[in-house]
Design a protein around this motif. Structure first.
Motif, short mmCIF file in Angstrom:
data_model
loop_
_atom_site.label_atom_id
_atom_site.label_comp_id
_atom_site.label_asym_id
_atom_site.label_seq_id
_atom_site.Cartn_x
_atom_site.Cartn_y
_atom_site.Cartn_z
N ARG A 7 -3.99 -0.17 -8.18
CA ARG A 7 -3.63 0.81 -9.20
C ARG A 7 -2.44 0.38 -10.05
O ARG A 7 -2.25 0.90 -11.14
N HIS A 8 -1.63 -0.56 -9.54
CA HIS A 8 -0.42 -0.96 -10.27
C HIS A 8 -0.23 -2.47 -10.12
O HIS A 8 -0.21 -2.99 -9.00
N TRP B 193 -0.15 -1.59 -4.91
CA TRP B 193 0.85 -2.05 -5.90
C TRP B 193 0.97 -3.55 -5.73
O TRP B 193 1.25 -4.04 -4.63
N ARG C 126 0.86 -1.18 0.00
CA ARG C 126 0.00 0.00 0.00
C ARG C 126 0.90 1.23 0.00
O ARG C 126 1.66 1.48 0.94
N ASP D 94 -2.91 3.84 -2.72
CA ASP D 94 -3.03 2.98 -3.89
C ASP D 94 -2.31 1.66 -3.62
O ASP D 94 -1.30 1.63 -2.91
N ASN E 207 -0.14 7.06 -0.90
CA ASN E 207 -1.43 7.64 -1.28
C ASN E 207 -2.57 6.64 -1.18
O ASN E 207 -3.68 6.89 -1.63
N ALA F 96 -6.50 -0.10 -13.24
CA ALA F 96 -5.12 -0.30 -12.80
C ALA F 96 -4.17 -0.30 -14.00
O ALA F 96 -4.52 -0.74 -15.10
#
Length: 230
Positions: free
Chosen positions: A62-63, A40, A33, A38, A36, A85
């Motif tokens: 998101r990634h 990963w 995490r 998001d 921000n 993502a």
């Protein structure tokens, strides 16, 4: 809950065992995490309803990154579940998965989205396959996919077990498959990248296949890459 927190802002999840040329391979992913909030995702495993629920409880994905070109089996599931993502291909993967829309190919420099939080280096020099190794700063955790394998000695018997041992992939002495080592013609390049990874001084070494190191991560990484003498 399928996710296990192993450090500050980092979790792992064990996936199903998959067949690789007839050999049973356990799978493992990691999730970070970012500041921000998001998420990963490294080397995602099979996405079932429980894992999806656990992930969604942590934040938005998101990634999604593939560390090498043979770790792509479940990328499509994650891309479909989280179409917003960004999907990152490891070196050489995009031509093999033309069905996936990759946003970028991973290089030795971190993407701006995780720069300063997750470091990375490409262990290159092989004509067959290179791997991107990552380091999560906050938890001091190094993520290695296939370069270090430490399979359960009790999980492989008979001729398959003998081959796994001969290949140097079993137990605490597990390392890089011997046939893969032979493809590293530019050992100097690979050695320099390994030194970069060791300079991070990881406290933990999370690997995709086998027993990961909850402590003494630097020593475990050095031992796993001892064939390079970094």
């Amino acid at each position: 809950m399928l996710l296990e927190q192993v450090g500050e802002k980092i979790w792992i999840a064990n996936g199903p065992t998959v067949s690789f040329y007839g050999f049973p391979y356990p799978t493992r992913m990691a999730l970070v995490r970012l500041d921000n909030r998001d998420l990963w995702v490294w080397s995602p495993v099979d996405l079932d309803s429980q894992l999806r629920s656990d992930v969604e409880a942590l934040g938005p994905v998101r990634h999604v990154v593939s560390p090498n070109k043979i770790h792509h089996l479940f990328l499509g599931e994650w891309a479909q579940a989280w179409p917003e993502a960004s999907l990152y291909a490891s070196p050489g993967l995009a031509p093999r998965r033309k069905d996936l829309a990759f946003d970028a190919e991973l290089e030795g420099t971190p993407d701006p989205a995780w720069h300063g939080q997750i470091d990375q280096v490409v262990i290159g020099g092989s004509f067959a396959m290179n791997e991107v190794v990552f380091f999560h700063r906050r938890s001091a955790t190094c993520l290695v996919c296939d370069l270090v394998q430490r399979h359960d000695p009790n999980a492989h018997s008979g001729w398959k077990g003998a081959l796994m041992r001969l290949d140097g992939l079993v137990g605490a002495d597990g390392s890089t498959p011997r046939e893969w080592r032979l493809t590293f013609l530019d050992r100097a390049r690979a050695r320099a990248a390994a030194r970069t990874a060791l300079s991070w001084k990881p406290e933990r070494l999370v690997i995709a296949h086998g027993d990961w190191a909850r402590k003494d991560g630097t020593a475990a990484l050095r031992h796993g890459l001892r064939w390079l003498h970094p």
